[in-house]
Design an enzyme around this catalytic site. Structure first.
Site, PDB file in Angstrom:
ATOM      1  N   THR A 157       0.793  -1.296  -0.003  1.00  0.00           N
ATOM      2  CA  THR A 157      -0.006  -0.130  -0.137  1.00  0.00           C
ATOM      3  C   THR A 157       0.956   0.934   0.265  1.00  0.00           C
ATOM      4  O   THR A 157       1.292   1.704  -0.970  1.00  0.00           O
ATOM      5  CB  THR A 157      -0.996   0.085   1.270  1.00  0.00           C
ATOM      6  OG1 THR A 157      -0.375  -0.196   2.335  1.00  0.00           O
ATOM      7  CG2 THR A 157      -2.044  -1.170   1.025  1.00  0.00           C
ATOM      8  N   LYS A 183       4.281  -7.261   3.808  1.00  0.00           N
ATOM      9  CA  LYS A 183       4.159  -5.557   3.506  1.00  0.00           C
ATOM     10  C   LYS A 183       3.816  -4.979   4.726  1.00  0.00           C
ATOM     11  O   LYS A 183       3.368  -5.489   5.820  1.00  0.00           O
ATOM     12  CB  LYS A 183       2.915  -5.451   2.500  1.00  0.00           C
ATOM     13  CG  LYS A 183       1.460  -5.836   2.832  1.00  0.00           C
ATOM     14  CD  LYS A 183       0.669  -4.780   3.664  1.00  0.00           C
ATOM     15  CE  LYS A 183       0.654  -3.469   3.122  1.00  0.00           C
ATOM     16  NZ  LYS A 183      -0.055  -2.545   3.630  1.00  0.00           N
ATOM     17  N   THR A 194      -0.800  -2.792   9.983  1.00  0.00           N
ATOM     18  CA  THR A 194      -1.122  -2.938   8.343  1.00  0.00           C
ATOM     19  C   THR A 194      -0.209  -4.044   7.857  1.00  0.00           C
ATOM     20  O   THR A 194      -0.085  -3.879   6.625  1.00  0.00           O
ATOM     21  CB  THR A 194      -1.112  -1.778   7.730  1.00  0.00           C
ATOM     22  OG1 THR A 194      -1.662  -0.619   8.659  1.00  0.00           O
ATOM     23  CG2 THR A 194      -2.140  -1.760   6.462  1.00  0.00           C
ATOM     24  N   GLU A 280       6.576   4.631   7.390  1.00  0.00           N
ATOM     25  CA  GLU A 280       6.610   5.866   6.576  1.00  0.00           C
ATOM     26  C   GLU A 280       7.406   7.006   6.917  1.00  0.00           C
ATOM     27  O   GLU A 280       7.515   7.492   8.258  1.00  0.00           O
ATOM     28  CB  GLU A 280       5.190   6.136   7.006  1.00  0.00           C
ATOM     29  CG  GLU A 280       4.283   5.147   6.210  1.00  0.00           C
ATOM     30  CD  GLU A 280       2.757   5.294   6.480  1.00  0.00           C
ATOM     31  OE1 GLU A 280       1.904   4.767   5.776  1.00  0.00           O
ATOM     32  OE2 GLU A 280       2.394   5.957   7.615  1.00  0.00           O
ATOM     33  N   ASN A 403       0.753  10.836   5.620  1.00  0.00           N
ATOM     34  CA  ASN A 403      -0.550  10.574   6.309  1.00  0.00           C
ATOM     35  C   ASN A 403      -1.493  11.708   6.404  1.00  0.00           C
ATOM     36  O   ASN A 403      -2.751  11.281   6.466  1.00  0.00           O
ATOM     37  CB  ASN A 403      -0.108   9.793   7.703  1.00  0.00           C
ATOM     38  CG  ASN A 403       0.485   8.577   7.677  1.00  0.00           C
ATOM     39  OD1 ASN A 403      -0.208   7.587   7.202  1.00  0.00           O
ATOM     40  ND2 ASN A 403       1.654   8.441   8.268  1.00  0.00           N
ATOM     41  N   SER A 408      -5.809  10.869  -0.751  1.00  0.00           N
ATOM     42  CA  SER A 408      -6.104  11.509  -2.102  1.00  0.00           C
ATOM     43  C   SER A 408      -5.183  11.413  -3.213  1.00  0.00           C
ATOM     44  O   SER A 408      -4.319  10.763  -3.151  1.00  0.00           O
ATOM     45  CB  SER A 408      -5.940  13.322  -1.560  1.00  0.00           C
ATOM     46  OG  SER A 408      -5.476  13.419  -0.501  1.00  0.00           O
TER      47      SER A 408
END
Lengths: 408, 408
Positions: A157, A183, A194, A280, A403, A408
């Site tokens: 993702t 992942k 996740t 991230e 984040n 979007s």
């Protein structure tokens, strides 16, 4: 991260009797691989651990409802949509996918496992998925989408690189393979996130043995990493045995399993560290070692308190030797400790020795050390015999960027 | 934050028999106010609550060692240095400051309270402090440094505005004053943080009553805010009574205390909200309301799980109506709940009704709503009768900026 060791995707051989098919079902917004199936032509034994979240996804609900799943013909994974908090419709969608796959592959419903990852609260684009699965069946898939790396790409993702690992190992004198694919990037916290992890072996292990092994290695790998302390609704780690290479293993304590167990722990740990490296916005991987705790849970509590502290993680992002924040994070943990006993090191650089600042303490070598991509923090509580090691990453502006507008 | 209501520093009257003196002792790197004393010429009754951190600072150690402090002549606060994790030397420094002040103000050691806030692990510049205190004694201080606003400025670290609040209230038919001053921006979490709070009243209340009142209001104010889930080594809230305005209050349950208690809660809550508004890098204040929980601790647990989630806080920074992250945060809490019972609103905009997405759910009004500076999230677990409200702020790049190089 300058040195990209963890980003390297190794060469991984195909397992006998196992087919991989990956494709694009338009679940993700841009045209990317987002659907994959793995077919165990001769079935596989399986074990799994799943998220402890109370708002678990539809597929986790299915697994909770069908506790006796121990043998599997097909694994399907989609990314881009978590099928979490999708209510009755979401569960119906899951069940219709399971029926479709069990019919197509001529197996029982309980021989299908589905994982999903992505946005929470939106219904799966079920028609897209079914029509892509039909294409898979027609076998019109390009060769390049039929290997472990495409599988690893299909399940990404916000991940920035596919995550895989391979280890040749042995049970007794027979060579067996261990393959790991995972992942995960955001919502990474202990007790799963996740995070999706799949470990495959051709060694013949019963689902009971797989379960025992998985629980053992999971604690010190996937359950010892944290990116942002958030826990996901969809996490799972599965362990599959294709039962190809026979052995005489009776119990998890069998000596002939020792090498396999060690290598399995390595595979799980390296996969977990790849996830943290892809945390991230991460620019550094941080290994937190806590020694001398009164109990294992105290050690892990302190380690996670450090690894989850935004103030520690931003200081390390800033390459700032602000060790006071580590003291703060130790202080807020729930562990039993005595503040004047604490010893602290960055790499080999001593800061504190049993509560006392090192004589002629000099920040410079530590600031130098913090420029590295891999940082090691060692805390000795000098208060007991227990030890824990966890991994995290630094917290940077990029985390916010990713984040603040993920969808979007 | 566009609308700066919370940043406003109100006009606060001086309390009779109370002197405020503030100055610059070069504890902070730049030349700013960083040392303040408040002199209670007729003594004050006092009560306090302090951090639960196990790596507590020298001044907290002193308070723990001198449990019977109930009357105070001088309060000294310095910013720029926390005198935390400074070992024996730090404790000796603290004690010499206490001796210096008790000698200077002709009171007992136990009638002096010292608070510190700032960097952890460095020794106090004791000579600077003593020489500045000497200047205070010489009375060569400018008038502008002798009011509540300068006191509020003197105790700031990464704060961007001074925090004060004033309320005229009554006990029976007698008018009394409530004055609140606080600081805090990073390391803000329940159970206190780099938070210092001082509440002053001229009402005559015993230290026992002050303690009971403080514990009561603290839970739903300072203990219900979180900026980054980090807990500081130095936090304290003190409540002082100058004993000027007499009353007939016997116990905390006396009816004539009702209005005072309500106003005290308001003062504490508004101060706490000012801290959240000044959360490092914050652009929005977020009020999280959790209803329908099985117990108060379940309600607060869910509220804090939402308020501490980096993924929720970054989504709100990005004005992104990604409600799935709230579901994730509810799921990871330790509370008892049933996921299909959850109702969710942003402001007045319904998202979920007992587990079901609102009919014709439309994201637009919520995205519009999220552009505001004050965001209200309401979660009804529909699982019990208990309620909790906590405040937090959004998580922005500026937080990283501030914390990646705080000391430089």
């Amino acid at each position: 991260m300058k040195k990209m060791f963890y980003k390297y995707f190794p060469k991984i051989p195909i397992l006998e009797n196992v087919d991989i098919i990956c494709g694009k079902a338009n679940i993700k917004s841009r045209s990317r691989l987002d659907l994959a199936i793995i077919i165990f032509n001769n079935y596989a034994n399986v074990a799994y651990v799943t998220t402890k979240s109370k708002t678990f996804a539809a597929n986790i609900k299915w697994l909770k409802a069908n506790k006796s799943i121990s043998k599997v013909k097909v694994l399907m994974v989609n990314s881009g949509n978590a099928n979490a908090y999708t209510g009755e419709q979401g569960y119906l969608n899951l069940k219709s996918l399971i029926k479709f796959l069990s019919y197509g592959f001529n197996c029982k419903n309980k021989e299908v496992i589905i994982s999903s990852t992505g946005v929470i609260g939106e219904q799966l684009p079920i028609n897209n998925i079914i029509s892509t699965l039909n294409k898979f069946a027609e076998n019109s898939i390009e060769k390049k989408n039929m290997n472990w790396e495409s599988f690893a790409r299909s399940i990404m993702t916000t991940d920035t690189f596919p995550k895989g690992i391979y280890k040749k190992t042995k049970i007794g004198n027979k060579e067996v393979k261990l393959i790991g694919i995972a992942k995960g990037s955001g919502m990474i916290a202990p007790d799963m996130a996740t995070m999706l992890g799949y470990i495959f072996t051709d060694a013949d292990l019963s689902s009971k043995l797989l379960q025992e092994l998985l629980i053992e290695v999971n604690e010190k790998s996937f359950n010892s990493i944290t990116v942002d302390s958030d826990m996901s609704t969809n996490d799972m780690v599965c362990f599959f045995s294709t039962r190809k290479i026979l052995n005489k293993v009776q119990t998890i304590k069998d000596k002939i399993l020792d090498k396999f167990k060690k290598d399995l722990q390595w595979v799980a740990t390296e996969l977990a560290k790849k996830i943290v490296c892809d945390g991230e916005g991460a620019t550094k991987i941080i290994e937190v070692n806590v020694l001398g705790a009164k109990s294992y849970s105290d050690a892990k509590n302190v380690a996670l308190s450090i690894a989850n502290s935004p103030l520690v993680k931003t200081a390390i992002a800033g390459e700032d030797a602000n060790w006071g924040r580590i003291i703060m994070a130790i202080g807020k943990s729930k562990a039993k400790l005595e503040q004047n006993n604490i010893s602290l090191k960055f790499g080999r650089n001593i800061v504190l020795n049993k509560g006392k600042l090192k004589k002629n303490y000099n920040e410079k070598p530590i600031s130098e050390y913090l420029k590295k991509n891999e940082i090691r923090i060692e805390v000795d509580l000098n208060y007991g015999k227990f030890f824990s090691k966890v991994w995290t990453c630094d917290l940077t502006k990029k985390y916010i960027e990713i984040n603040a507008d993920y969808r979007s």
